[in-house]
Design a protein around this motif. Sequence first.
Motif, PDB file in Angstrom:
ATOM      1  N   LEU B 157     -12.289  14.810 -17.666  1.00  0.00           N
ATOM      2  CA  LEU B 157     -12.259  15.812 -16.596  1.00  0.00           C
ATOM      3  C   LEU B 157     -13.554  15.773 -15.784  1.00  0.00           C
ATOM      4  CD1 LEU B 157     -10.727  18.992 -18.279  1.00  0.00           C
ATOM      5  CD2 LEU B 157      -9.724  17.646 -16.451  1.00  0.00           C
ATOM      6  N   ALA B 158     -14.668  15.571 -16.511  1.00  0.00           N
ATOM      7  CA  ALA B 158     -15.973  15.624 -15.838  1.00  0.00           C
ATOM      8  C   ALA B 158     -16.371  14.293 -15.224  1.00  0.00           C
ATOM      9  CB  ALA B 158     -17.031  16.064 -16.851  1.00  0.00           C
ATOM     10  N   SER B 159     -15.612  13.245 -15.506  1.00  0.00           N
ATOM     11  CA  SER B 159     -16.089  11.895 -15.198  1.00  0.00           C
ATOM     12  C   SER B 159     -16.311  11.636 -13.707  1.00  0.00           C
ATOM     13  CB  SER B 159     -15.138  10.855 -15.779  1.00  0.00           C
ATOM     14  OG  SER B 159     -13.899  10.967 -15.148  1.00  0.00           O
ATOM     15  N   ASP B 160     -15.461  12.146 -12.827  1.00  0.00           N
ATOM     16  CA  ASP B 160     -15.624  11.861 -11.393  1.00  0.00           C
ATOM     17  C   ASP B 160     -16.978  12.337 -10.897  1.00  0.00           C
ATOM     18  OD1 ASP B 160     -13.343  10.514 -10.970  1.00  0.00           O
ATOM     19  OD2 ASP B 160     -12.171  12.212 -10.218  1.00  0.00           O
ATOM     20  N   ILE B 161     -17.410  13.502 -11.393  1.00  0.00           N
ATOM     21  CA  ILE B 161     -18.703  14.037 -10.958  1.00  0.00           C
ATOM     22  C   ILE B 161     -19.837  13.422 -11.766  1.00  0.00           C
ATOM     23  CG2 ILE B 161     -20.089  16.155 -10.758  1.00  0.00           C
ATOM     24  CD1 ILE B 161     -17.738  15.978  -8.761  1.00  0.00           C
ATOM     25  N   SER B 162     -19.664  13.409 -13.100  1.00  0.00           N
ATOM     26  CA  SER B 162     -20.787  12.941 -13.924  1.00  0.00           C
ATOM     27  C   SER B 162     -21.071  11.456 -13.710  1.00  0.00           C
ATOM     28  CB  SER B 162     -20.518  13.233 -15.396  1.00  0.00           C
ATOM     29  OG  SER B 162     -19.369  12.554 -15.813  1.00  0.00           O
ATOM     30  N   ARG B 163     -20.075  10.713 -13.330  1.00  0.00           N
ATOM     31  CA  ARG B 163     -20.314   9.275 -13.104  1.00  0.00           C
ATOM     32  C   ARG B 163     -20.414   8.918 -11.620  1.00  0.00           C
ATOM     33  NH1 ARG B 163     -15.880   6.990 -17.327  1.00  0.00           N
ATOM     34  NH2 ARG B 163     -16.790   7.883 -19.209  1.00  0.00           N
ATOM     35  N   ASN B 164     -20.416   9.932 -10.768  1.00  0.00           N
ATOM     36  CA  ASN B 164     -20.547   9.704  -9.314  1.00  0.00           C
ATOM     37  C   ASN B 164     -19.495   8.757  -8.757  1.00  0.00           C
ATOM     38  OD1 ASN B 164     -22.665  11.295  -8.466  1.00  0.00           O
ATOM     39  ND2 ASN B 164     -24.166   9.873  -9.358  1.00  0.00           N
ATOM     40  N   THR B 165     -18.310   8.803  -9.294  1.00  0.00           N
ATOM     41  CA  THR B 165     -17.315   7.819  -8.859  1.00  0.00           C
ATOM     42  C   THR B 165     -16.812   8.070  -7.437  1.00  0.00           C
ATOM     43  OG1 THR B 165     -15.633   9.140  -9.920  1.00  0.00           O
ATOM     44  CG2 THR B 165     -16.452   7.250 -11.166  1.00  0.00           C
ATOM     45  N   LEU B 166     -17.003   9.279  -6.945  1.00  0.00           N
ATOM     46  CA  LEU B 166     -16.470   9.575  -5.607  1.00  0.00           C
ATOM     47  C   LEU B 166     -17.422   9.156  -4.488  1.00  0.00           C
ATOM     48  CD1 LEU B 166     -14.829  13.042  -6.289  1.00  0.00           C
ATOM     49  CD2 LEU B 166     -13.772  10.820  -6.243  1.00  0.00           C
ATOM     50  N   PHE B 167     -18.695   8.890  -4.844  1.00  0.00           N
ATOM     51  CA  PHE B 167     -19.660   8.412  -3.855  1.00  0.00           C
ATOM     52  C   PHE B 167     -20.030   6.974  -4.174  1.00  0.00           C
ATOM     53  CE2 PHE B 167     -20.348  12.883  -2.976  1.00  0.00           C
ATOM     54  CZ  PHE B 167     -20.503  12.866  -1.603  1.00  0.00           C
ATOM     55  N   LYS B 168     -19.546   6.085  -3.304  1.00  0.00           N
ATOM     56  CA  LYS B 168     -19.903   4.700  -3.580  1.00  0.00           C
ATOM     57  C   LYS B 168     -21.390   4.488  -3.348  1.00  0.00           C
ATOM     58  CE  LYS B 168     -15.411   2.736  -2.880  1.00  0.00           C
ATOM     59  NZ  LYS B 168     -14.461   2.407  -1.844  1.00  0.00           N
ATOM     60  N   ASN B 169     -21.912   5.165  -2.291  1.00  0.00           N
ATOM     61  CA  ASN B 169     -23.323   5.022  -1.978  1.00  0.00           C
ATOM     62  C   ASN B 169     -24.061   6.275  -2.476  1.00  0.00           C
ATOM     63  OD1 ASN B 169     -25.772   4.573  -0.938  1.00  0.00           O
ATOM     64  ND2 ASN B 169     -25.090   4.252   1.184  1.00  0.00           N
ATOM     65  N   HIS B 170     -24.703   6.163  -3.625  1.00  0.00           N
ATOM     66  CA  HIS B 170     -25.352   7.320  -4.232  1.00  0.00           C
ATOM     67  C   HIS B 170     -26.536   7.828  -3.424  1.00  0.00           C
ATOM     68  CE1 HIS B 170     -23.777   5.883  -8.406  1.00  0.00           C
ATOM     69  NE2 HIS B 170     -22.825   6.110  -7.511  1.00  0.00           N
ATOM     70  N   SER B 171     -27.161   6.945  -2.686  1.00  0.00           N
ATOM     71  CA  SER B 171     -28.362   7.360  -1.956  1.00  0.00           C
ATOM     72  C   SER B 171     -28.023   8.372  -0.862  1.00  0.00           C
ATOM     73  CB  SER B 171     -29.071   6.141  -1.375  1.00  0.00           C
ATOM     74  OG  SER B 171     -28.177   5.437  -0.552  1.00  0.00           O
ATOM     75  N   ASP B 172     -26.793   8.365  -0.354  1.00  0.00           N
ATOM     76  CA  ASP B 172     -26.376   9.327   0.674  1.00  0.00           C
ATOM     77  C   ASP B 172     -26.637  10.759   0.220  1.00  0.00           C
ATOM     78  OD1 ASP B 172     -25.579   7.499   2.478  1.00  0.00           O
ATOM     79  OD2 ASP B 172     -23.415   7.919   2.356  1.00  0.00           O
ATOM     80  N   VAL B 173     -26.221  11.046  -1.000  1.00  0.00           N
ATOM     81  CA  VAL B 173     -26.345  12.416  -1.493  1.00  0.00           C
ATOM     82  C   VAL B 173     -27.816  12.778  -1.679  1.00  0.00           C
ATOM     83  CG1 VAL B 173     -25.636  14.041  -3.295  1.00  0.00           C
ATOM     84  CG2 VAL B 173     -24.169  12.128  -2.707  1.00  0.00           C
ATOM     85  N   GLN B 174     -28.569  11.815  -2.206  1.00  0.00           N
ATOM     86  CA  GLN B 174     -29.994  12.088  -2.439  1.00  0.00           C
ATOM     87  C   GLN B 174     -30.702  12.354  -1.112  1.00  0.00           C
ATOM     88  OE1 GLN B 174     -32.043   9.489  -5.215  1.00  0.00           O
ATOM     89  NE2 GLN B 174     -30.060   8.841  -6.020  1.00  0.00           N
ATOM     90  N   GLU B 175     -30.393  11.518  -0.128  1.00  0.00           N
ATOM     91  CA  GLU B 175     -31.009  11.701   1.207  1.00  0.00           C
ATOM     92  C   GLU B 175     -30.642  13.063   1.770  1.00  0.00           C
ATOM     93  OE1 GLU B 175     -31.256   8.513   4.370  1.00  0.00           O
ATOM     94  OE2 GLU B 175     -29.809   7.633   2.963  1.00  0.00           O
ATOM     95  N   TYR B 176     -29.403  13.381   1.676  1.00  0.00           N
ATOM     96  CA  TYR B 176     -28.880  14.644   2.215  1.00  0.00           C
ATOM     97  C   TYR B 176     -29.628  15.825   1.601  1.00  0.00           C
ATOM     98  CZ  TYR B 176     -25.352  18.130   3.564  1.00  0.00           C
ATOM     99  OH  TYR B 176     -24.716  19.217   4.100  1.00  0.00           O
ATOM    100  N   VAL B 177     -29.754  15.816   0.277  1.00  0.00           N
ATOM    101  CA  VAL B 177     -30.416  16.911  -0.429  1.00  0.00           C
ATOM    102  C   VAL B 177     -31.899  16.957  -0.064  1.00  0.00           C
ATOM    103  CG1 VAL B 177     -31.021  17.810  -2.720  1.00  0.00           C
ATOM    104  CG2 VAL B 177     -28.766  16.853  -2.328  1.00  0.00           C
TER     105      VAL B 177
END
Lengths: 294, 295
Positions: B157-177
């Motif tokens: 249940l937690a895997s999509d979020i805990s493994r970041n599977t929905l963001f192919k580019n992880h740096s996007d989220v970090q930059e945004y934050v």
Amino acid sequence: MTQNTITHTAPAVSLASMAMLVELRISTWTARKRDNETTMEVNTSKEADQDSGSVYKYLMAGSEHLKKIEKYAAKCRAWNGTQTLPWMKGVGLLPMENFFHYRGQLGTMESNFYALVDAFIAEYPKIKNDQAFRLGKYYRAEEFPDVETLPRRFKFEYNFLPVPEKGDFRIRCEEQVRADLAEQYEKMYNAKLADAMRDPWERLHALLTKMSATLTDRDDGERKIFRDSIVTNASGMCDLLTRLNVTKDPELEKARRMLEQAIAGFDPKDLRSSDGARVELKSSVDDILSKFNW
Amino acid sequence: MQLANVIIKDEYVMDPMLAELVTPLALAMPSYTFTTRTMDDMQFSVHSYPNALKNRSVQVPEGKKFIRKLFVFCEDENLGGLSVDTKYSRSSVSDPVWEISCWRIENERGSRNTTKTTKVDVAKRAVKKHFLPRGLDEVLRNAEGVMYDCDRALGRLASDISRNTLFKNHSDVQEYVYYQLMGQEIPIQLKQRVETKMTSDRYKKAMSEFDLAASMDVRKDKLLVVRHKGGYLYKEDVVRGSALTEIVTMFQSFEELPSLWQDRLAVLQLMEDEEVVRDVGYRHNDTHFVILTNP
């Protein structure tokens, strides 16, 4: 053992709705025949009256087929005794809780009984011929039944009957006679019911007493020898009592649960190797024995 | 001889040597079924022969084969298997050897779940000793894996979020934050990418599942409950005498369970297998449940 009184086990609803009567009749061909000639010879040689002794011959001597059927019939009767509560001779009280389990196994036993009979009948002509050698001078061909009529000598029959309600007399007679019959029936009914309800208690008591005795070490400190059945019989009894408690006696259910909890987690191997395990289980069993008014 | 509790697929008949073991057992144990029920094609091909084991001149009825293995069931519980084979020896005479397989044999011996013997009476005794339906403790012990299945279900249940599977580019989220925290203006393309993704139905669902898994994961009151023979089985700590606690197996009817547990089990019984319900528990299948015991 003091007998359980009926007071705490009186059924809240009619027994007829909670149980039924079952009559199981299994008959087999005995293959035993009185030999008049030999009887006379023996009695004469013993200088005794002619009705002093009898000689019976076993027509199936040396053959295992019929013995197998007889043994199986005995096993079925014994099983019937464990699955029902005593009511009348040849008739047992079957709690509804146990009906489907009982009916399923009885059907299997019936089919297996007739499978054994069919196997015997298929071999019968050959066995009959062989018996001429085995019985020697006892052999009389005419004493053997025909292969066509032989199946009729084996029967596995059962009837399920309702438990008659108290005082249900539909005969034309004087009111006083009818009242007497009803009273007599009621006395018999209550006695039978008390017997039937005492039976599971007696079975449980016998099992617990035996367990307690077996788990007590000998005077020299060595453990007694016991089989795995010390645990398997107890768990089988716990299972059976869930289906034999016809009146839903809460005390019986409590005793059953206590036994179930007591044996949970113990296996025969532990009991053999660990003094502590034996002491613990024995104390739980003794606790059950002391808690109830047997 | 066709016994009612020996059920064999139409194209097969029991090898006479197997029948020597099975027939007396089937007669003695009417509640057990001796069957080929769970055998697949591979097992049938391995264990079926055109000739009888001991007397090769015994021919099988036309269109049939001799089967040399059967499984034993009590109700729906598979108790083990019985088979017959040839003992390999230097002498030209090959004796039959009966093989009994059952998990209890492995428990007792510590390795291998089979025992072999050339004596049919020894084989019968072994079957009567080992082929017993599971006791209450054993049912619960056998179900212990369900707790791991529950953890795995929460992990899924937690895997999509805990493994970041929905963001192919992880740096996007970090930059945004980072821009957000520093009070700097977020580049428009980055803002669009991240916000479109995060407001999508798929992300919302993943987040709610993550939240559900997290809420269940922190609970320490998860309890395995097994429906068995009309009642419910679970383990309970029991205080006996002083402060000593002991874990005992409890077996209660539905009505005897605490009402909170009854409600939660009733909810889980309506769910699909392997489903997690917030503040209620996890349903593994129609007999195995993990419930939360506290309000």
